[in-house]
Design a protein around this motif. Structure first.
Motif, PDB file in Angstrom:
ATOM      1  N   SER B  91       0.832  -1.192   0.000  1.00  0.00           N
ATOM      2  CA  SER B  91       0.000   0.000   0.000  1.00  0.00           C
ATOM      3  C   SER B  91       0.878   1.258   0.000  1.00  0.00           C
ATOM      4  N   ASP B  92       2.111   1.092   0.478  1.00  0.00           N
ATOM      5  CA  ASP B  92       3.042   2.212   0.352  1.00  0.00           C
ATOM      6  C   ASP B  92       3.301   2.459  -1.133  1.00  0.00           C
ATOM      7  N   TYR B  93       3.410   3.686  -1.473  1.00  0.00           N
ATOM      8  CA  TYR B  93       3.580   4.018  -2.879  1.00  0.00           C
ATOM      9  C   TYR B  93       4.974   3.570  -3.361  1.00  0.00           C
ATOM     10  N   GLN B  94       4.983   2.672  -4.329  1.00  0.00           N
ATOM     11  CA  GLN B  94       6.245   2.139  -4.832  1.00  0.00           C
ATOM     12  C   GLN B  94       6.530   2.734  -6.199  1.00  0.00           C
ATOM     13  N   SER B  95       7.243   3.807  -6.223  1.00  0.00           N
ATOM     14  CA  SER B  95       7.474   4.436  -7.509  1.00  0.00           C
ATOM     15  C   SER B  95       8.766   3.942  -8.149  1.00  0.00           C
ATOM     16  N   ASP B  96       9.630   3.396  -7.348  1.00  0.00           N
ATOM     17  CA  ASP B  96      10.920   2.990  -7.876  1.00  0.00           C
ATOM     18  C   ASP B  96      10.818   1.579  -8.458  1.00  0.00           C
ATOM     19  N   LEU B  97      11.002   1.512  -9.760  1.00  0.00           N
ATOM     20  CA  LEU B  97      10.869   0.220 -10.444  1.00  0.00           C
ATOM     21  C   LEU B  97      11.855  -0.807  -9.897  1.00  0.00           C
ATOM     22  N   LYS B  98      13.036  -0.332  -9.565  1.00  0.00           N
ATOM     23  CA  LYS B  98      14.058  -1.250  -9.045  1.00  0.00           C
ATOM     24  C   LYS B  98      13.589  -1.900  -7.755  1.00  0.00           C
ATOM     25  N   GLU B  99      13.025  -1.089  -6.903  1.00  0.00           N
ATOM     26  CA  GLU B  99      12.544  -1.631  -5.622  1.00  0.00           C
ATOM     27  C   GLU B  99      11.428  -2.628  -5.844  1.00  0.00           C
ATOM     28  N   VAL B 100      10.538  -2.274  -6.761  1.00  0.00           N
ATOM     29  CA  VAL B 100       9.412  -3.168  -7.058  1.00  0.00           C
ATOM     30  C   VAL B 100       9.938  -4.491  -7.607  1.00  0.00           C
ATOM     31  N   LEU B 101      10.887  -4.381  -8.535  1.00  0.00           N
ATOM     32  CA  LEU B 101      11.454  -5.603  -9.121  1.00  0.00           C
ATOM     33  C   LEU B 101      12.166  -6.445  -8.067  1.00  0.00           C
ATOM     34  N   ASP B 102      12.794  -5.758  -7.154  1.00  0.00           N
ATOM     35  CA  ASP B 102      13.490  -6.438  -6.072  1.00  0.00           C
ATOM     36  C   ASP B 102      12.512  -7.294  -5.271  1.00  0.00           C
ATOM     37  N   LYS B 103      11.371  -6.722  -4.997  1.00  0.00           N
ATOM     38  CA  LYS B 103      10.353  -7.465  -4.248  1.00  0.00           C
ATOM     39  C   LYS B 103       9.750  -8.568  -5.111  1.00  0.00           C
ATOM     40  N   ALA B 104       9.579  -8.247  -6.378  1.00  0.00           N
ATOM     41  CA  ALA B 104       9.052  -9.258  -7.297  1.00  0.00           C
ATOM     42  C   ALA B 104       9.995 -10.464  -7.341  1.00  0.00           C
ATOM     43  N   LEU B 105      11.280 -10.151  -7.338  1.00  0.00           N
ATOM     44  CA  LEU B 105      12.294 -11.216  -7.384  1.00  0.00           C
ATOM     45  C   LEU B 105      12.138 -12.181  -6.210  1.00  0.00           C
ATOM     46  N   ASP B 106      11.826 -11.629  -5.070  1.00  0.00           N
ATOM     47  CA  ASP B 106      11.675 -12.455  -3.880  1.00  0.00           C
ATOM     48  C   ASP B 106      10.482 -13.402  -3.935  1.00  0.00           C
ATOM     49  N   THR B 107       9.570 -13.108  -4.852  1.00  0.00           N
ATOM     50  CA  THR B 107       8.398 -13.994  -4.951  1.00  0.00           C
ATOM     51  C   THR B 107       8.701 -15.227  -5.804  1.00  0.00           C
ATOM     52  N   LEU B 108       9.833 -15.196  -6.497  1.00  0.00           N
ATOM     53  CA  LEU B 108      10.149 -16.321  -7.392  1.00  0.00           C
ATOM     54  C   LEU B 108      10.704 -17.508  -6.609  1.00  0.00           C
ATOM     55  N   PRO B 109      10.453 -18.717  -7.095  1.00  0.00           N
ATOM     56  CA  PRO B 109      11.131 -19.881  -6.516  1.00  0.00           C
ATOM     57  C   PRO B 109      12.649 -19.740  -6.680  1.00  0.00           C
ATOM     58  N   GLU B 110      13.398 -20.379  -5.781  1.00  0.00           N
ATOM     59  CA  GLU B 110      14.859 -20.226  -5.760  1.00  0.00           C
ATOM     60  C   GLU B 110      15.496 -20.426  -7.133  1.00  0.00           C
ATOM     61  N   ILE B 111      15.083 -21.483  -7.797  1.00  0.00           N
ATOM     62  CA  ILE B 111      15.763 -21.827  -9.054  1.00  0.00           C
ATOM     63  C   ILE B 111      15.504 -20.775 -10.121  1.00  0.00           C
ATOM     64  N   GLN B 112      14.295 -20.263 -10.162  1.00  0.00           N
ATOM     65  CA  GLN B 112      13.986 -19.208 -11.149  1.00  0.00           C
ATOM     66  C   GLN B 112      14.773 -17.938 -10.839  1.00  0.00           C
ATOM     67  N   LYS B 113      14.868 -17.668  -9.542  1.00  0.00           N
ATOM     68  CA  LYS B 113      15.622 -16.486  -9.120  1.00  0.00           C
ATOM     69  C   LYS B 113      17.086 -16.606  -9.564  1.00  0.00           C
ATOM     70  N   SER B 114      17.661 -17.771  -9.324  1.00  0.00           N
ATOM     71  CA  SER B 114      19.064 -17.976  -9.696  1.00  0.00           C
ATOM     72  C   SER B 114      19.249 -17.830 -11.199  1.00  0.00           C
ATOM     73  N   VAL B 115      18.355 -18.442 -11.957  1.00  0.00           N
ATOM     74  CA  VAL B 115      18.474 -18.413 -13.416  1.00  0.00           C
ATOM     75  C   VAL B 115      18.395 -16.970 -13.933  1.00  0.00           C
ATOM     76  N   VAL B 116      17.417 -16.238 -13.440  1.00  0.00           N
ATOM     77  CA  VAL B 116      17.213 -14.886 -13.967  1.00  0.00           C
ATOM     78  C   VAL B 116      18.334 -13.938 -13.500  1.00  0.00           C
ATOM     79  N   LEU B 117      18.853 -14.167 -12.306  1.00  0.00           N
ATOM     80  CA  LEU B 117      19.967 -13.331 -11.829  1.00  0.00           C
ATOM     81  C   LEU B 117      21.226 -13.586 -12.660  1.00  0.00           C
ATOM     82  N   LEU B 118      21.493 -14.843 -12.945  1.00  0.00           N
ATOM     83  CA  LEU B 118      22.678 -15.157 -13.762  1.00  0.00           C
ATOM     84  C   LEU B 118      22.520 -14.584 -15.164  1.00  0.00           C
TER      85      LEU B 118
END
Lengths: 270, 162
Positions: B91-118
């Motif tokens: 509900s806090d206003y998230q204007s920073d795309l990087k921050e939003v993506l950072d949180k989105a990243l945390d919703t991914l399963p470990e393996i997907q996170k690793s793959v996309v980070l690499l």
């Protein structure tokens, strides 16, 4: 493949990934002309590309760096360490007993492990200027092994292995390995167990795989380097510090020493 | 690989591998431990590893260390808890795309996170990622696909909230 409303997402992702062929690129462009609303989706996919956060850095990289030659580590006291040291001293005592009682063992036994230095411990510790590091080139593996008291080592090791999450029962259930005389002389099983430390899965896997001689010699040298580390733990070496990384390494080293001792005894008794 | 080359690898890749692990563990000291351990393994094997292979060996070792660590610490549960609190904060206003993506990243399963980070951080090819994570190229492609879909979906949901 023709782009359509059922499969276009895969094309959008491939475009973002740079994985489309020129013909697919053209096909996707034509599709987007027909469905302009989907361009928004493409923009969203483009926004999913992550950029590295360069503010996240590993502090103190120098601590990771190495110098040529054997690195002498360092010591920070801990309960764990005290326990490891105590148990190792027990091992040393057992080995030493065997060394001093050849008429019982029936073999000249001089393993190139930590116990080689321990009989000199009292005198060495009094000598502040002595160089206590091991010299790897001068410590060739010995050809003969004496029996070791099976009843002592596993009992002593058990709580430490358990503390490291290593299932002792499974280790004890391992069948004895058939070694060629050369590999036996190299003490391969022990080297493997030792080198693999507390990574139990790797230990299980690698102990039963053949290895070439170079690997064995490497592992032997590595083992001796670790023994050198252990000598620091036991206070045989004067070059000490209270570095946290050193403390962690000492812990790892200790369990390796114990793993080594355990396997050594188990194999010999088999 | 010589000692000098090993030390150069430290300078070149310590930050990158730390970033890769930290983004997944979200705990600086734990990430440092994993990275330090990976470098120790690399050092132990340095005589057998060519300098040009060291980076992927390092990432692969760090990744597997991290998986071992997560299993041991049951940190997966912990991360899920973090996720929940993050979701509660949208509900806090998230204007920073990087921050939003950072949180989105945390919703991914470990393996997907690793793959996309690499893929995004290091620019590895699907084949190289497969080599590091012990996956087939097609598995990597599937994980990338799912990860991008999930990230996009998250962005859409945040966009609607905003």
């Amino acid at each position: 493949m023709k782009v359509n409303l059922d499969n276009y997402e895969a094309f959008l992702i491939d475009r973002v990934e740079g994985a489309l062929s020129p013909s697919d690129e053209a096909e996707l462009d034509a599709f987007l002309m027909l469905h302009p609303a989907i361009k928004e989706e493409l923009a969203l996919y483009e926004a999913t590309l992550l950029e590295p956060d360069t503010t996240i850095v590993y502090r103190d990289k120098d601590a990771l760096k190495k110098k040529d030659g054997v690195v002498i580590p360092l010591f920070a006291a801990s309960k764990w360490l005290m326990a490891a040291a105590a148990v190792t001293v027990i091992f040393v005592g057992v080995r030493f007993m065997n060394n001093t009682a050849p008429e019982q063992s029936g073999a000249a036994y001089q393993p190139a492990t930590v116990e080689n230095t321990v009989p000199q411990k009292d005198t060495e510790m009094q000598d502040e200027n002595a160089d206590h590091s091991f010299h790897l080139a001068n410590t060739a593996p010995q050809q003969q092994m004496a029996p070791v008291r099976e009843d002592v080592a596993p009992q002593a090791v058990r709580p430490l292995l358990t503390a490291q999450g290593i299932p002792v029962k499974d280790i004890e259930a391992l069948p004895a390995r058939q070694l060629t005389p050369r590999l036996k002389a190299m003490d391969m099983d022990a080297m493997y167990a030792y080198n693999k430390g507390y990574n139990y899965e790797n230990m299980m896997k690698d102990v039963y795989e053949p290895a070439d001689n170079n690997t064995i010699v490497d592992k032997w040298n590595d083992a001796l380097a670790t023994v050198n580390d252990m000598s620091s733990v036991l206070g045989l070496n004067k070059k000490q510090s209270t570095d946290a990384a050193a403390s962690a390494r000492v812990k790892t080293t200790s369990i390796r020493i114990l793993g080594f001792e355990y396997y050594n005894r188990k194999r010999i008794n088999n | 690989m010589t000692t000098k080359e090993y030390n150069e690898i430290v300078d070149l890749w310590a930050d990158a591998v730390f970033r890769f692990i930290f983004k997944q563990l979200r705990h600086e000291e734990d990430a440092r431990d994993v990275v330090q351990n990976a470098f120790e393994v690399l050092w132990k094997q340095h005589a057998d590893i060519k300098a040009e292979k060291a980076k992927s060996y390092l990432f692969s070792t760090a990744y597997h260390n991290m998986i071992d660590f997560i299993r041991k610490q049951k940190r997966l549960d912990y991360v899920e808890e973090i996720d929940e609190s993050a979701k509660g904060g949208t509900s806090d206003y998230q204007s920073d795309l990087k921050e939003v993506l950072d949180k989105a990243l945390d919703t991914l399963p470990e393996i997907q996170k690793s793959v996309v980070l690499l893929r995004d951080y290091e620019g590895y090819s699907y084949e190289e990622i497969g080599g590091i994570l012990e996956l087939s190229e097609s598995q990597v492609k599937v994980y990338i696909f799912r990860a991008r879909q999930a990230l996009k979906k998250y962005l859409v949901s945040i966009h609607h909230i905003i």
